[in-house]
Enzyme design. Structure first.
Site, PDB file in Angstrom:
ATOM      1  N   HIS A   1      15.614  33.469  12.463  1.00 33.54           N
ATOM      2  CA  HIS A   1      14.570  33.862  13.407  1.00 33.54           C
ATOM      3  C   HIS A   1      14.710  33.154  14.745  1.00 33.54           C
ATOM      4  CE1 HIS A   1      12.184  34.242   9.428  1.00 33.54           C
ATOM      5  NE2 HIS A   1      12.790  35.382   9.704  1.00 33.54           N
TER       6      HIS A   1
ATOM      7  N   ARG B   1      14.667  32.433   4.289  1.00 29.87           N
ATOM      8  CA  ARG B   1      13.882  32.866   5.453  1.00 29.87           C
ATOM      9  C   ARG B   1      14.760  32.711   6.677  1.00 29.87           C
ATOM     10  NH1 ARG B   1       8.058  33.009   4.809  1.00 29.87           N
ATOM     11  NH2 ARG B   1       7.460  32.225   2.760  1.00 29.87           N
TER      12      ARG B   1
ATOM     13  N   ASP C   1      13.797  40.438   7.132  1.00 25.53           N
ATOM     14  CA  ASP C   1      14.984  39.608   7.325  1.00 25.53           C
ATOM     15  C   ASP C   1      16.260  40.339   6.917  1.00 25.53           C
ATOM     16  OD1 ASP C   1      13.290  37.652   8.256  1.00 25.53           O
ATOM     17  OD2 ASP C   1      13.596  36.270   6.583  1.00 25.53           O
TER      18      ASP C   1
ATOM     19  N   GLN D   1       2.256  24.901  18.737  1.00 24.67           N
ATOM     20  CA  GLN D   1       1.624  25.232  17.457  1.00 24.67           C
ATOM     21  C   GLN D   1       2.388  24.569  16.322  1.00 24.67           C
ATOM     22  OE1 GLN D   1       2.040  29.557  17.886  1.00 24.67           O
ATOM     23  NE2 GLN D   1       3.308  29.580  16.061  1.00 24.67           N
TER      24      GLN D   1
ATOM     25  N   TYR E   1       6.599  23.236  10.451  1.00 26.42           N
ATOM     26  CA  TYR E   1       7.301  23.476  11.702  1.00 26.42           C
ATOM     27  C   TYR E   1       6.396  23.056  12.857  1.00 26.42           C
ATOM     28  CZ  TYR E   1       8.922  27.413   8.709  1.00 26.42           C
ATOM     29  OH  TYR E   1       9.350  28.209   7.687  1.00 26.42           O
TER      30      TYR E   1
ATOM     31  N   HIS F   1      17.109  30.250  13.623  1.00 23.97           N
ATOM     32  CA  HIS F   1      16.810  29.278  12.572  1.00 23.97           C
ATOM     33  C   HIS F   1      16.483  29.986  11.268  1.00 23.97           C
ATOM     34  CE1 HIS F   1      13.701  27.037  10.243  1.00 23.97           C
ATOM     35  NE2 HIS F   1      14.704  26.183  10.239  1.00 23.97           N
TER      36      HIS F   1
ATOM     37  N   LYS G   1      12.076  24.024  17.911  1.00 23.00           N
ATOM     38  CA  LYS G   1      11.392  23.758  16.643  1.00 23.00           C
ATOM     39  C   LYS G   1      11.783  22.389  16.108  1.00 23.00           C
ATOM     40  CE  LYS G   1      11.525  28.547  14.995  1.00 23.00           C
ATOM     41  NZ  LYS G   1      12.023  29.442  13.946  1.00 23.00           N
TER      42      LYS G   1
ATOM     43  N   ASN H   1       3.154  25.201  12.119  1.00 21.05           N
ATOM     44  CA  ASN H   1       3.107  26.210  11.061  1.00 21.05           C
ATOM     45  C   ASN H   1       3.579  25.598   9.752  1.00 21.05           C
ATOM     46  OD1 ASN H   1       2.443  28.084  13.073  1.00 21.05           O
ATOM     47  ND2 ASN H   1       4.570  28.684  13.350  1.00 21.05           N
TER      48      ASN H   1
ATOM     49  N   ARG I   1       0.818  -1.225   0.000  1.00 21.58           N
ATOM     50  CA  ARG I   1       0.000   0.000   0.000  1.00 21.58           C
ATOM     51  C   ARG I   1       0.841   1.260   0.000  1.00 21.58           C
ATOM     52  NH1 ARG I   1      -2.879  -1.002   5.475  1.00 21.58           N
ATOM     53  NH2 ARG I   1      -0.738  -1.648   5.857  1.00 21.58           N
TER      54      ARG I   1
END
Length: 180
Positions: free
Chosen positions: A62, A59, A171, A46, A132, A119, A72, A48, A23
């Site tokens: 951060h 990106r 950024d 959370q 994330y 990151h 994360k 994201n 499968r």
């Protein structure tokens, strides 16, 4: 899951064990007990996702200021990215070190990044999607970043962003780590 320590204290690459049959396959992508056993933060406050249309999009870098620091788990589910963690913990033996790895939809690896790290990532193809899992809620007033091209950190990105078009104004405006 298989866990691979990196040269940065607390940063792990996580590889899936695929259980396959006619499968397709099944894999566990997260396990609180396995994370906790390695000193990793197993909280998920959370989840994201980001979509990145163009190859070379960058990106980062951060993080959230304390007391809102965030761990994360980052996974690329479509395309290919070069993912980077930078150690910003002055008390750490790996302070100012960085780790980069390629995460792809095909290799199904994830990068675990603990609190105290900045990151960021760069897309290696068009149409990348990144998921994330984050251990703390987003607090806009705690959102911070450091310059992605900070010479004190010197991460080696695969591509130079084209004229800044593929790096957000926010950024591009971040200070160096020493200025922050």
């Amino acid at each position: 899951m298989r866990f691979h320590e990196t040269q940065l204290i607390g940063v792990w690459e996580v590889e899936l064990d695929l259980l396959g049959d006619e499968r397709g396959w099944f894999a566990r992508t997260f396990d609180q007990q396995e994370f906790r056993a390695r000193g990793m933060n197993p909280n998920v406050a959370q989840c994201n996702a980001s979509f990145n249309a163009k190859r070379g999009t960058l990106r980062g870098m951060h993080y959230q200021a304390e007391p809102h620091g965030e761990a994360k788990v980052v996974r690329c589910v479509r395309g290919e990215i070069f993912d980077v963690a930078v150690d910003q913990r002055p008390e750490s033996a790996t302070y100012l070190g960085w780790h980069g790895c390629t995460l792809t939809a095909e290799n199904r690896r994830a990068l675990y990044i603990p609190v105290g790290m900045a990151h960021g990532f760069q897309t290696l193809c068009d149409g990348c999607e990144v998921l994330y899992q984050i251990g703390s809620a987003y607090v806009p007033d705690a959102a911070r970043g450091v310059r992605w091209a900070d010479p004190a950190l010197a991460p080696r990105w695969p591509r130079a962003p084209a004229g800044g078009r593929l790096v957000s104004a926010r950024d591009r405006s971040y200070p160096s780590l020493l200025e922050a």
